[in-house]
Design an enzyme around this catalytic site. Sequence first.
Site, PDB file in Angstrom:
ATOM      1  CD  GLU A 124      -2.274  -1.701   2.923  1.00 22.07           C
ATOM      2  OE1 GLU A 124      -2.435  -0.583   3.554  1.00 22.07           O
ATOM      3  OE2 GLU A 124      -2.984  -2.556   3.000  1.00 22.07           O
ATOM      4  CE  LYS A 126       5.227   5.003   6.635  1.00 18.77           C
ATOM      5  NZ  LYS A 126       5.476   6.612   6.944  1.00 18.77           N
ATOM      6  CG  ASP A 128       4.544  12.305   4.259  1.00 23.92           C
ATOM      7  OD1 ASP A 128       4.378  11.878   5.188  1.00 23.92           O
ATOM      8  OD2 ASP A 128       5.612  12.929   3.729  1.00 23.92           O
ATOM      9  CE1 TYR A 235      -3.300   2.827   8.586  1.00 19.31           C
ATOM     10  CE2 TYR A 235      -2.953   4.697   7.412  1.00 19.31           C
ATOM     11  CZ  TYR A 235      -2.884   4.128   8.478  1.00 19.31           C
ATOM     12  OH  TYR A 235      -2.429   4.716   9.432  1.00 19.31           O
ATOM     13  CE  LYS A 324       9.877   7.070   5.633  1.00 20.37           C
ATOM     14  NZ  LYS A 324      10.177   7.299   7.212  1.00 20.37           N
ATOM     15  CB  CYS A 421      29.431  40.431 -16.100  1.00 23.84           C
ATOM     16  SG  CYS A 421      29.693  38.743 -17.033  1.00 23.84           S
ATOM     17  CB  CYS A 424      32.542  40.172 -19.893  1.00 26.62           C
ATOM     18  SG  CYS A 424      31.105  41.037 -19.408  1.00 26.62           S
ATOM     19  CB  CYS A 439      25.971  39.980 -18.766  1.00 26.42           C
ATOM     20  SG  CYS A 439      27.387  40.438 -19.699  1.00 26.42           S
ATOM     21  CB  CYS A 444      29.520  38.655 -22.153  1.00 27.33           C
ATOM     22  SG  CYS A 444      29.901  37.558 -20.671  1.00 27.33           S
TER      23      CYS A 444
HETATM   24  S1  IVH Z   1      -0.617   0.718   8.646  1.00 26.69           S
HETATM   25  C1  IVH Z   1       0.221  -0.659  12.783  1.00 26.69           C
HETATM   26  N1  IVH Z   1      -1.015   1.492   6.274  1.00 26.69           N
HETATM   27  O1  IVH Z   1       2.261   5.622   8.297  1.00 26.69           O
HETATM   28  C2  IVH Z   1       0.562  -0.351  11.567  1.00 26.69           C
HETATM   29  N2  IVH Z   1      -0.031   2.953   7.730  1.00 26.69           N
HETATM   30  O2  IVH Z   1       4.328   4.731  11.102  1.00 26.69           O
HETATM   31  C3  IVH Z   1       0.127   0.838  11.280  1.00 26.69           C
HETATM   32  N3  IVH Z   1       0.607   5.085   7.013  1.00 26.69           N
HETATM   33  O3  IVH Z   1       1.511   7.624  10.416  1.00 26.69           O
HETATM   34  C4  IVH Z   1      -0.007   1.274  10.083  1.00 26.69           C
HETATM   35  N4  IVH Z   1      -0.166   4.811   4.909  1.00 26.69           N
HETATM   36  O4  IVH Z   1      -0.699   6.364   9.294  1.00 26.69           O
HETATM   37  C5  IVH Z   1      -0.534   1.689   7.450  1.00 26.69           C
HETATM   38  N5  IVH Z   1      -1.282   2.124   4.070  1.00 26.69           N
HETATM   39  C6  IVH Z   1      -0.707   2.474   5.209  1.00 26.69           C
HETATM   40  C7  IVH Z   1      -0.181   3.969   5.512  1.00 26.69           C
HETATM   41  C8  IVH Z   1       0.197   3.918   6.968  1.00 26.69           C
HETATM   42  C9  IVH Z   1       0.284   5.854   5.799  1.00 26.69           C
HETATM   43  C10 IVH Z   1       1.198   6.057   7.948  1.00 26.69           C
HETATM   44  C11 IVH Z   1       0.473   5.925   9.412  1.00 26.69           C
HETATM   45  C12 IVH Z   1       1.443   6.259  10.422  1.00 26.69           C
HETATM   46  C13 IVH Z   1       2.747   5.791   9.830  1.00 26.69           C
HETATM   47  C14 IVH Z   1       3.367   4.599  10.368  1.00 26.69           C
END
Ligand code: IVH
Length: 697
Positions: A124, A126, A128, A235, A324, A421, A424, A439, A444
């Site tokens: 999935e 992640k 932000d 999620y 990450k 410049c 030159c 310039c 130049c």
């Molecule tokens: S599962 C126990 N799934 O990532 C595990 N987390 O440190 C719970 N996050 O701020 C997290 N997308 O909110 C999970 N598809 C995803 C996620 C996700 C983003 C974030 C979560 C938390 C950080 C994990």
Amino acid sequence: MTGPEPSGATEAVASRASELRDLIAYHNRRYHELDAPEIPDADFDALVRELRQLEADHPDLVTPDSPTQTVGAPASGLFAEVRHRIPMMSLDNAFDDAELAAWVDRLRRLLPDVDVDRLAFSCEPKVDGVAMSVTYVDGRLAQAATRGDGVTGEDVTANVATVRDVPHQLNPPFPGRLEVRGEIYMPTADFAAYNERALAAGTKTFVNPRNSAAGSLRQKDPAMTATRPLAFWAYSVGDVDGTWPARSQSDALDLLRAAGLPVSPDARLVTGPATAVARCRELAEHRHDLPYEIDGVVVKVDDLALQRRLGTTSRAPRWAIAFKFPPEERTTRLLDIQVSIGRTGRATPFAALQPVFVGGSTVGLATLHNEDQVRLKDVRPGDLVIVHKAGDVIPEVVGPVTTGPEAPKKRRPPWRFPKACPSCGQPLVRLEGESDTYCTNIDCPAQREQRIVHFASRSAMDIEGLGEERVRQLIREGLATDPADLYLLQAGPLAGLERMGELSAANLVAGIDASRVQPLNRLLVALGIRHLGPTGARALARAVGTLDTLLGADAATLAAVDGIGPVIADAVVTFLASPVNRTVLDRLRAAGVNTAEPGVPEGGVLATGEPAEPAGVLAGKSVVVTGTVPGYTREEAEQAVVDRGGKSPGSVSKKTFAVVVGDAPGAAKTSKAEALGIPVVDAARFGELLETGQIPG
Ligand code: IVH
């Protein structure tokens, strides 16, 4: 003490560990409580990793309140506290393939009876944003709480209720009580638009989408939150009371979706760790194509029974890992601000940085655009600065870090744009109402150099062996002052130059000679006419057929060409009207440089009214490029295909003629090519493909 102390920490190590704890606590507060981080996430991660390593080497240093043992930050007191029935945990991180492999090995050890190679994983994005627990009682939205320290969060129900994506009522069937977990985030485009509006209104801007989401949720007045373009991805599931038939994470996502909750369409169920890695790579490659920011991929063991068997550590589950992506933001030292002169004379300030690894490569230089940008960002030599680089994007200095423990105690005075410049020595001029400084000395040396460098560059006349250094040498030696001079160069005198033997002299002359036959569209690009890029130049060349027809056309005629508007048309006519430019053109022609577009009849479309067919060995063929082809940027490689009449789309399909595989290719593209039986061409044979239009044998 009776014996040696193999793991005993020295004083220096203990003091570093304590310093790291303080630093981490400080930055945790800036991030979680104030929504105003001072350092990029990657720098923060580096501090935590350093502390974790120290603690692993010296277990006597671990304290129960160490940030390596805890999650997030305690509640701020702004909102009522909510105790999570099931703790909201954090995730362990894998920063590269080896760390992901180590996690898979741990699964093998913990699940000796399971064939991990055939295990299902939910991969999935992640997202932000801000982790959120949203509870529904009898299908109705009852409470929303932040993660807080994982045990106690804050009640932000009124604010979350204003988020459009969060339904107030679930679709039946639903359990009596359902705690949904997910991420509140701000879509990238909305974040940019929001900041633009804030800038225009003179109100507070946010540093990134995550902070926008966090700051928006922390509003005391829900009406304020309602004005922020927030969104939600569900999620997972926390506390459930009632029927919830999920046996796997993917079941849970399906059920959440059916209940009317938003679930990312980019979540995938895959079989085996290798496919999970491929999916991580694919998302890394496409992260900027997604409408929301992600900083990695969460890989989860799909089967809930196995999840239970694997269990959790004090802060994170063993059944999941966050893969990450490489950092796109880091801090580094700004060593100096200098000014470079481009081919049009524009003086661009740039940052000379302590080299730092960011966005997949090491960055030592970054543009600062113009005088106003330097002033706005208030970056000064000696500052600690944040450097940002997203994907293929040009590195950028975001701004200085002026507070906090790592900021310099005393800053130097604001930087001033130079008056002269650097090439030159003539005065630099900034016109009233313009942001750029120039310039204006047409002689130049820096401008001359850049004009020739551009002329020879790959998307223009593509002269091999004629880079910036070489051009500088030719100018210094008085052998060239403009592009037309290149065609007068002879191998004999060149061979006597420093760092140039007979062979390289002969090669250079041959390279220049070969460029004589480039089509008109490349010559037009090479001239460096304002606003005229490769696409416009191709449209123009196809329309006119020859330089003579172009010289005879007026702005109105050119503006009527498909793909050319009045701005380009004016720029072209102005350029061609200049006596200096005309002289260079005449000399180029006299030197035997081609001035016609192959395959286009004399007079082009302007004469016949018929669109001319683009000629080229790859006409009608689609070539997908994945990874880096040595010697080309991604854009240049794609352009090389287009120049030969082909197309270079971003994804593989049944119609793809060939897939060119460079360094660090996207696994999805190569595996799709294999699955569809599409020829895969090694980067080393790319040149052959371009030359022949055939799959190299
Ligand atoms: S599962 C126990 N799934 O990532 C595990 N987390 O440190 C719970 N996050 O701020 C997290 N997308 O909110 C999970 N598809 C995803 C996620 C996700 C983003 C974030 C979560 C938390 C950080 C994990």
